[in-house]
Design a protein around this motif. Structure first.
Motif, short mmCIF file in Angstrom:
data_model
loop_
_atom_site.label_atom_id
_atom_site.label_comp_id
_atom_site.label_asym_id
_atom_site.label_seq_id
_atom_site.Cartn_x
_atom_site.Cartn_y
_atom_site.Cartn_z
N LEU A 228 0.80 -1.31 -0.10
CA LEU A 228 -0.38 -0.01 0.02
C LEU A 228 1.29 1.51 0.13
CD1 LEU A 228 -3.20 1.51 0.59
CD2 LEU A 228 -2.64 0.83 2.72
N GLY A 231 2.57 2.34 -2.90
CA GLY A 231 1.39 2.79 -4.08
C GLY A 231 0.48 1.36 -5.13
N TYR A 232 1.36 0.13 -5.19
CA TYR A 232 0.52 -1.09 -5.11
C TYR A 232 -0.93 -1.12 -4.89
CZ TYR A 232 5.60 -1.82 -6.72
OH TYR A 232 6.87 -0.92 -7.61
N PRO A 233 -1.31 -1.89 -5.79
CA PRO A 233 -2.65 -2.25 -5.00
C PRO A 233 -2.51 -3.43 -3.98
CG PRO A 233 -2.98 -2.69 -7.59
CD PRO A 233 -1.25 -2.49 -7.37
N ARG A 284 -9.47 10.63 -1.56
CA ARG A 284 -8.42 9.73 -2.86
C ARG A 284 -7.54 10.38 -3.73
NH1 ARG A 284 -11.06 6.24 -7.09
NH2 ARG A 284 -12.68 6.64 -5.54
N LYS A 289 -1.23 7.50 2.52
CA LYS A 289 -1.86 6.24 2.41
C LYS A 289 -2.56 5.36 3.42
CE LYS A 289 0.98 6.07 -0.95
NZ LYS A 289 -0.18 6.19 -2.30
N ARG A 320 -11.35 2.62 -7.16
CA ARG A 320 -11.43 1.91 -6.29
C ARG A 320 -10.32 2.94 -6.19
NH1 ARG A 320 -8.02 -2.72 -3.63
NH2 ARG A 320 -6.62 -1.67 -2.02
N PRO A 321 -10.06 3.88 -4.66
CA PRO A 321 -8.47 4.64 -4.35
C PRO A 321 -7.75 3.73 -4.55
CG PRO A 321 -11.09 5.31 -2.89
CD PRO A 321 -10.84 3.98 -4.24
N GLN A 322 -6.47 4.11 -4.49
CA GLN A 322 -5.15 2.74 -4.72
C GLN A 322 -4.49 3.57 -3.84
OE1 GLN A 322 -4.03 0.90 -6.86
NE2 GLN A 322 -6.19 0.79 -7.30
N ASN A 323 -4.45 4.35 -2.47
CA ASN A 323 -4.43 4.43 -1.77
C ASN A 323 -4.48 4.19 -0.67
OD1 ASN A 323 -6.18 6.50 -1.75
ND2 ASN A 323 -5.24 8.13 -0.87
#
Length: 407
Positions: A228, A231-233, A284, A289, A320-323
């Motif tokens: 997380l 920055g990865y899913p 978002r 994070k 979906r927000p990646q953070n």
């Protein structure tokens, strides 16, 4: 009293282009009132001069209530300022911003440095002269550290010795990118209440190394959290198991492990689960994070709140927000209560889709990408935990006697 010095301070304050919010609060407004009263005392020499004393008393009380010096207060406000510069620098490099925006930030920093150098003792002396008092009012100079990450303390120390604050712009840019602005620049833990975020000034101090056993669960949660932060899913996580096995403590310990890397924890009560899509959308575009922490999660048969959680777990037309990731704990493997009456008997064959309801309930927990199981502690596990805690607390007791007393 130095009339020109007071006038200069007022001019510096009036010239702020971006950082006006630094003084838009109780302490800042009280400071402005003191300067105004001092200026009035100079302009009207024959009128009563108690206004400056009264204004100083209000400012003193505001500082004493917060327990910080004027200088520490200003730095804290600078670090959490939310303005066009602090917002844009979180997403762009300094050379990519409009030149006028960067120039305005540098100019404001120089003005704020002038205000920063105004000591409480100096204001006290001015008030003594303006009010014709026999003695100067007490100056508030007691201080406490910033209630914020260590990076802020380092920056505060640098600003205290830097000849020109404009030279700190790169350091400030780094801070804003890593820690954020507003409340996110000062606090790490939050609670969602009544439709808004409220900061948690003193989060649970539990740390990862304080927790014994359940090593693979720790490793899996840490790996997911680092994804997380990178920055990865990241996967949404359900921590399921018996009470007292450390599920909630494990999540809270991540804050102290990764807070300096921009991790923020937001506690969301079950009653507020309907707000989860709103919370996720607000977060978002932020650089930090976020873990949305839902403790002791379960739903009754007719509870509709799980639908809001489902939207966040699976997404809808909005990406979906990646953070953002949801970390939930539960004592129930299947989060929605199921009754035997929910299961259709053979005579109910005319209800063709009756099993759909049952399957939705049973599969809801599978919407989490990662489920970590915390089995009940047996005697051996319990004793390992006892030894772990005894070592942490430096309890010098014979191991055999320690186990005997623990049992």
């Amino acid at each position: 009293m130095e009339f020109q010095a007071i006038l200069s301070l007022q001019q510096q304050i009036g010239s702020l282009l971006l950082y006006q919010s630094v003084l838009d609060n109780k302490i800042g407004k009280a400071f402005l009132t003191v300067l105004y009263a001092l200026r009035q005392s100079s302009d009207r020499k024959n009128e009563p001069k108690f206004a400056s004393l009264e204004a100083y008393g209000i400012w003193f009380q505001a500082l004493a209530t917060e327990g910080v010096s004027w200088q520490t207060f200003l730095v804290a406000q600078l670090l959490q300022a939310d303005n066009p510069f602090t917002q844009q620098i979180q997403r762009s490099e300094l050379h990519e911003l409009p030149a006028a925006l960067v120039a305005a930030a540098r100019q404001d920093l120089r003005s704020l440095q002038t205000i920063y150098r105004c000591e409480s003792s100096q204001i006290s002396q001015w008030v003594q002269v303006a009010s014709d008092s026999a003695i100067a009012p007490v100056a508030w100079e007691i201080d406490r550290p910033l209630a914020s990450p260590s990076l802020a303390a380092d920056l505060q120390a640098r600003l205290g010795t830097l000849p020109d604050w404009a030279d700190a712009l790169e350091d400030l840019a780094t801070y804003y990118r890593q820690m954020g602005t507003g409340l996110f620049g000062v606090y790490r833990a939050f609670r969602w209440q009544a439709g808004r975020l409220t900061e948690i000034s003193h989060p649970d101090p539990i740390r990862l190394q304080d927790l014994a056993r359940y090593e693979w669960q720790k490793a899996a949660l840490v790996k997911n959290t680092e994804a997380l932060l990178a920055g990865y899913p990241a996967l949404h996580v359900l921590l399921y198991g018996s009470r007292g096995t450390g599920k909630s403590s494990l999540i809270k310990s991540l804050l102290h492990e990764y807070g300096d890397r921009g991790l923020r924890l937001i506690e969301v009560a079950k009653a507020d689960l309907g707000d989860l899509p709103t919370i996720a959308d607000r977060l978002r575009t932020l650089p930090q994070k976020f873990i949305l922490f839902v403790d002791d999660l379960s739903f009754e048969e007719d509870d509709e709140a799980y639908k809001a959680l489902k939207v966040v777990l699976e997404g809808n037309l909005t990406a979906r927000p990646q953070n953002v990731a949801v970390y939930a704990t539960s004592n129930r493997r299947h989060l929605i209560r199921e009754f035997f009456g929910d299961r259709p008997a053979p005579r109910d064959g005319d209800e063709i889709h009756a099993w759909d309801t049952v399957q939705e309930k049973l599969s809801f927990s599978d919407r989490f990408g990662l489920t970590l199981t915390f089995e009940p502690a047996d005697q051996q596990t319990y004793l390992e935990i006892v030894h772990h805690l005894a070592k942490q607390m430096a309890i010098a007791l014979d191991p055999h006697l320690l186990e005997q007393q623990a049992l």
